[in-house]
Structures are given as structure tokens and as C-alpha cells.
Design an enzyme around this catalytic site. Structure first.
Site, PDB file in Angstrom:
ATOM      1  N   TYR A 108       0.821  -1.221   0.000  1.00 19.86           N
ATOM      2  CA  TYR A 108       0.000   0.000   0.000  1.00 19.86           C
ATOM      3  C   TYR A 108       0.854   1.270   0.000  1.00 19.86           C
ATOM      4  O   TYR A 108       0.316   2.363  -0.094  1.00 19.86           O
ATOM      5  CB  TYR A 108      -0.917   0.041   1.234  1.00 19.86           C
ATOM      6  CG  TYR A 108      -1.995  -0.988   1.175  1.00 19.86           C
ATOM      7  CD1 TYR A 108      -1.676  -2.325   1.365  1.00 19.86           C
ATOM      8  CD2 TYR A 108      -3.309  -0.637   0.930  1.00 19.86           C
ATOM      9  CE1 TYR A 108      -2.652  -3.290   1.307  1.00 19.86           C
ATOM     10  CE2 TYR A 108      -4.289  -1.600   0.878  1.00 19.86           C
ATOM     11  CZ  TYR A 108      -3.959  -2.919   1.060  1.00 19.86           C
ATOM     12  OH  TYR A 108      -4.922  -3.869   1.006  1.00 19.86           O
ATOM     13  N   LYS A 125       3.536 -13.991   6.094  1.00 23.09           N
ATOM     14  CA  LYS A 125       3.827 -14.998   5.069  1.00 23.09           C
ATOM     15  C   LYS A 125       5.347 -15.084   4.944  1.00 23.09           C
ATOM     16  O   LYS A 125       5.944 -15.005   3.865  1.00 23.09           O
ATOM     17  CB  LYS A 125       3.143 -14.561   3.761  1.00 23.09           C
ATOM     18  CG  LYS A 125       3.167 -15.546   2.654  1.00 23.09           C
ATOM     19  CD  LYS A 125       2.205 -16.703   2.835  1.00 23.09           C
ATOM     20  CE  LYS A 125       2.410 -17.707   1.717  1.00 23.09           C
ATOM     21  NZ  LYS A 125       1.947 -19.059   2.041  1.00 23.09           N
ATOM     22  N   ASP A 151      -5.891  -6.573   5.643  1.00 21.02           N
ATOM     23  CA  ASP A 151      -7.008  -6.218   4.769  1.00 21.02           C
ATOM     24  C   ASP A 151      -7.837  -7.463   4.476  1.00 21.02           C
ATOM     25  O   ASP A 151      -9.060  -7.489   4.631  1.00 21.02           O
ATOM     26  CB  ASP A 151      -6.429  -5.619   3.479  1.00 21.02           C
ATOM     27  CG  ASP A 151      -7.458  -4.845   2.686  1.00 21.02           C
ATOM     28  OD1 ASP A 151      -8.596  -4.696   3.152  1.00 21.02           O
ATOM     29  OD2 ASP A 151      -7.124  -4.377   1.577  1.00 21.02           O
ATOM     30  N   ASP A 209      -1.810 -18.085   5.310  1.00 24.59           N
ATOM     31  CA  ASP A 209      -2.760 -19.043   4.720  1.00 24.59           C
ATOM     32  C   ASP A 209      -3.353 -19.952   5.792  1.00 24.59           C
ATOM     33  O   ASP A 209      -4.569 -20.209   5.819  1.00 24.59           O
ATOM     34  CB  ASP A 209      -2.137 -19.843   3.571  1.00 24.59           C
ATOM     35  CG  ASP A 209      -0.700 -20.258   3.834  1.00 24.59           C
ATOM     36  OD1 ASP A 209       0.043 -19.447   4.396  1.00 24.59           O
ATOM     37  OD2 ASP A 209      -0.327 -21.375   3.490  1.00 24.59           O
TER      38      ASP A 209
END
Ligand code: NAP
Length: 454
Positions: free
Chosen positions: A160, A227, A345, A321
Site C-alpha cells: 500500500y 507470510k 485487509d 494461509d
């Protein structure tokens, strides 16, 4: 009083001040309000009615919000010729706490998103989204009441940050050439490229805020969602910096999950040697520990072991995940999340979907003191000015705002009144279409029912 170009603050209110590291909230605080575009006009009206009535009921006229209407988005264009006027930014800076409806970003206006612009200009570095269940709200899961979490999403970095170059441009070519020639990477020439910056500074202040929330609300855990198995130096670093905060600045109230594993075993089986502990932990399902890791955790025994362990906040991490699976299958094991921007988000919408969707999902963008509370959904233009949509998201964002001001009684009244209204099955179309025997009410009608139930 600050000078504004085209707006005048209410004369019957006082600014919120920051004194000795705390907010000082007067009885009539001036609070800037951005009504918002599209359905913002519907929900802002209904929400204001609820806020004013709740404050009046809770404090019998002693406290009152002096609303200060400021402009942004479509509504600002005819006034300023600009969707993000300096007046509005100045008002939020000056009065510290503000609330907003959703905004349309003008196409071709040179701004990626007004919401992102607000967060970056005002350095509102934490996007805070609580997600809880209201009894009676239709849900796609069997036990929606098990969801009660709050997400602290880093708000200024990650993808972002907006460093992105379109395929075929000189900028994209420069970046690709640098990576391919100087750094020996293998990027296809016809790629668009984006940069994902995640800093130690940005991560640590966010994680501290999340842990501070867990302390203040006596919550059992903070989970870092990343991640890092793939993006080792951005998301993996986020995890490492998060743990660093838990082990240094926030050491006294925190124990990491792996330290907890050692200390818990020590209190259950105090006679085991370090080698026996390592074996026992692996048999208990833990990833293998080194001798040094066990010894370091045992070094905390005095302050964090035995009876002390129970009161500590467990700081843990989950790969993004797997987190999505966990939040669906075992939501009750999570309380506070700290996440990089993009993970947060995704995660906040997924969590909201489990308990009734975007119409009931509140949020806030918070910096060191400054806070901008907002409905998390968009402007849903097809429903604009029809008095139809659910104002719940903005009303619950207002609840967060009242809590932030320390006006807990007004906040609690609204929450109880929403619970009662939903139990009476007076709901807007989005909930009514999934509920048996419910009465469909308008946006303002839902607000009025909440006011009746305050
Ligand atoms: P959206 O405005 O959030 O609407 C998508 C759908 O979500 C609606 O059609 C509606 O579903 C449901 N919905 C949203 N708010 C609701 C409410 N209060 N009550 C009941 N249902 C609600 O998303 P979008 O259509 O993708 O975006 C429209 C504009 O909003 C864009 O210009 C976008 O840039 C902007 N936006 C602004 C913000 C913000 O200001 N924070 C955030 C996101 C998007 P049904 O059709 O199923 O009834």
C-alpha cells in the site's frame, strides 16, 4: 482557534487536548465529521442520531459532542475543487478524533485512494478492526459466537506504500534493468513491478499498540500473521520484529508461545533435564527446540514461570494461509491480531463475513493519539440516498470512538441497544434477507429502533 479557509468550527465546543501522554476530553469535544459519499449520506444521518441520543441518555446533558462537518470526497469537489482539502486534514489534526463515512476516490484524480491518503498524511499507522458476533445476526458458520477478535493492521507500508510501475513505462524498465543487470534477478521484461517495504520502525510501533490493547483489555494472546516462509525479509522480518518487541520493550507482560511451551512443561514436570524437556516437547507436538532456546526460556522462570505464567499475554505467530483456516475452524483461540497491511485487509473482511458481513464491521485508523473512525465498507452507489442500507458499521465505529474518548457508558448503551434491536428482529435488508421472521426496516428506521432501545 485554527484558521480554516472555508469551514468554521462550532463555537459551543472545545478541542480535545493531549496532555502528559494522554487525551484530555472536555465535556463538549469538537469532533470533525466527514459524512461520506453515496450511502455515507444515509448512514451518517442514522448514526449521528444514535450517538447523540446515547450520550444524552448516558450523561443527562452533562456531555455532548459538538460536531464539526468537514468535507472530503465528492462533497468536497464543489466547495474546494479538490477531494482532499487541506481544511479537512487540518481539522482532524487539530481536533485529534474524527469520524467518517465511506468516500469515492475520483477517477483520474491522481490519488490512489482517499482512505489510504488520510492514513499516510496523518500517519494513522494502525487500522484497528474489532470483529464480534451479535446474537441473531445470520452467519454462514455454525458457532459464530466464538469469534471475538480485534485486528491491528499496519496502515502505512507494505504494497500500500504505492510504489508501483506500469508495464512498459520507462520507470518499470529502469527498475527491471536494475534488478536483472545489477542484482542478477530474472524479471520478465513485460512485467509491471511493485515494491513491498516493511520496516522495523513501522512493525514495532504497530505490534506495541496491539500488545498494549491486550494489556488494557486483559486479553490472553497477540498473534502475528505473516507470510514469512516465502517473503523472508519483509513478512518474515515483521514476525521477527514483532517477537523482538515482546522480548524487549514489552517483556514483563509477554511470553512467546515457545517460551510458554517450555515454562508450562517446567511447571508440570519440574524434574526433567533440558535434554528430556526437548524430547517431551517434540512428543507434545512442538517444532524441535535447541538446548539454548530451552535454557533462555528457563531463564524467565522467576518472573514468568509457575503461577505468573497464567497472567501473561502469549505472543504467537501464524502463517497467513493457515490463519484463514484457523479463524474459520478455531476462532476462540485468537484474541488480538497484529498484521502487515495486506494480510490485515484480507483477514478483517474474512472475519467480518463470519459474523454478518460488512454492514456490521466497524473500524478506526489510529496513530499515536490521532484517530479517524470509519465505516469499513464503500459507498455502495446503487443504494445511495435510498435510506436502505445498514448503518451498523458506522454506528459500531462510533462505539469505538466513544470508548476511545473514555465515554464507556454511552458506548455500552449503544451495544446493548443494537443487541436488543437485532433480537427483536428489526433489521435492514442485508440481514433480513437471511433471517427467518424478521421485519425489514430502513436505514433511519434501524437507527430509530436503536434509539428506542437505548
Ligand atoms: P461497497 O460500497 O462496500 O459495496 C459492495 C456491496 O456491499 C454492496 O453492494 C452491498 O451488497 C454491501 N454493502 C456495503 N455497505 C453496506 C451496508 N452499509 N449495508 C448493507 N450492505 C452493504 O463496495 P464497492 O461497490 O466495491 O465500492 C463502491 C465505492 O466505494 C468505490 O468507489 C470504492 O472506491 C469505495 N470504497 C470506499 C471505502 C471507504 O471509504 N472506506 C471502502 C471500500 C470502497 P449487496 O449489493 O449484496 O446488497
Amino acid at each position: 482557534m485554527p484558521a480554516f479557509e472555508k469551514i468554521t468550527p462550532p463555537s459551543d465546543g472545545e478541542p480535545i487536548a493531549i496532555e502528559k501522554g494522554k487525551l484530555r476530553v472536555p465535556n463538549q469535544p469538537i469532533i470533525p465529521r466527514i459524512i461520506g459519499d453515496g450511502i455515507g449520506r444515509d448512514i451518517s444521518k442514522a448514526a449521528k442520531m444514535v450517538f447523540d441520543a446515547a450520550v444524552e441518555k448516558a450523561y443527562g446533558g452533562e456531555r455532548r459532542i459538538a460536531w464539526f462537518d468537514v468535507h472530503a470526497g465528492e462533497a468536497a469537489m464543489p466547495v474546494y475543487g479538490n477531494a482532499l482539502p487541506e481544511d479537512t486534514v487540518k481539522a482532524i489534526r487539530e481536533y485529534v478524533v474524527a469520524i467518517k463515512g465511506p468516500l469515492t476516490t475520483p477517477i483520474g484524480g491522481g490519488i490512489r485512494s482517499l482512505n489510504v491518503a488520510f492514513r499516510q498524511i496523518l500517519d494513522l499507522y494502525a487500522c484497528v478492526r474489532p470483529v464480534r458476533y451479535f446474537e441473531g445476526v445470520p452467519s454462514p458458520v455454525k458457532r459464530p459466537e466464538q469469534m471475538n477478535v480485534i485486528i491491528f493492521r499496519e496502515n502505512t507500508e507494505d504494497v500500500y506504500a504505492g510504489i508501483e510501475y506500469r508495464q512498459g513505462t520507462l520507470e518499470a524498465k529502469k527498475v527491471i534493468d536494475f534488478l536483472n543487470i545489477d542484482m542478477k534477478a530474472k524479471i520478465r521484461e513485460d512485467s509491471g513491478v511493485g515494491i513491498k517495504p516493511i520496516s522495523g520502525f513501522g512493525t514495532k510501533r504497530l505490534v506495541k499498540k496491539a500488545i498494549r490493547h491486550a494489556i488494557d483489555h486483559k486479553l490472553p494472546s497477540v498473534t502475528l500473521v505473516h507470510k514469512g516462509n516465502i517473503m523472508k525479509f519483509t513478512e518474515g522480518a515483521f514476525r521477527d520484529w514483532g517477537y523482538e518487541v515482546a522480548r524487549t520493550d514489552m517483556r514483563a507482560p509477554c511470553v512467546t508461545e515457545r517460551e510458554w511451551g517450555v515454562l508450562d512443561l517446567k511447571s508440570r514436570k519440574p524434574k526433567l533435564s533440558v535434554e528430556e524437556m526437548a524430547k517431551d516437547l517434540v512428543e507434545g507436538g512442538w517444532e524441535p527446540y535447541t538446548k539454548e532456546e530451552i535454557e533462555a526460556a528457563l531463564g524467565l522462570e522467576k518472573t514468568h514461570g509457575g503461577a505468573e505464567l497464567k497472567g501473561k499475554i502469549i505472543v504467537k505467530d501464524r502463517i497467513a494461509d493457515s490463519m484463514f483456516q484457523q479463524i474459520l475452524l478455531r476462532p476462540s483461540e485468537y484474541a488480538v491480531f497484529a498484521t502487515p497491511n495486506l494480510n490485515g485487509d484480507y483477514l478483517s473482511d474474512a472475519c467480518a463475513a463470519q459474523v454478518g458481513g460488512l454492514g456490521m464491521a466497524p473500524g478506526a485508523n489510529i496513530g499515536d493519539f490521532m484517530a479517524l473512525f470509519e465505516a469499513t465498507h464503500g459507498t455502495a452507489p446503487k443504494y445511495a440516498d435510498l435510506d436502505r442500507v445498514n448503518p451498523g458499521s458506522l454506528i459500531l465505529s462510533g462505539v469505538m470512538m466513544l470508548e476511545y474518548l473514555g465515554w464507556q457508558e454511552a458506548a455500552d448503551r449503544i451495544v446493548k441497544a443494537i443487541e436488543k434491536t437485532i433480537q427483536q428482529k428489526f433489521v435492514t435488508y442485508d440481514l433480513e434477507r437471511q433471517m427467518q421472521g424478521a421485519t425489514k426496516v430502513s436505514c433511519s428506521g434501524f437507527g430509530k429502533k436503536i434509539v428506542e432501545n437505548l
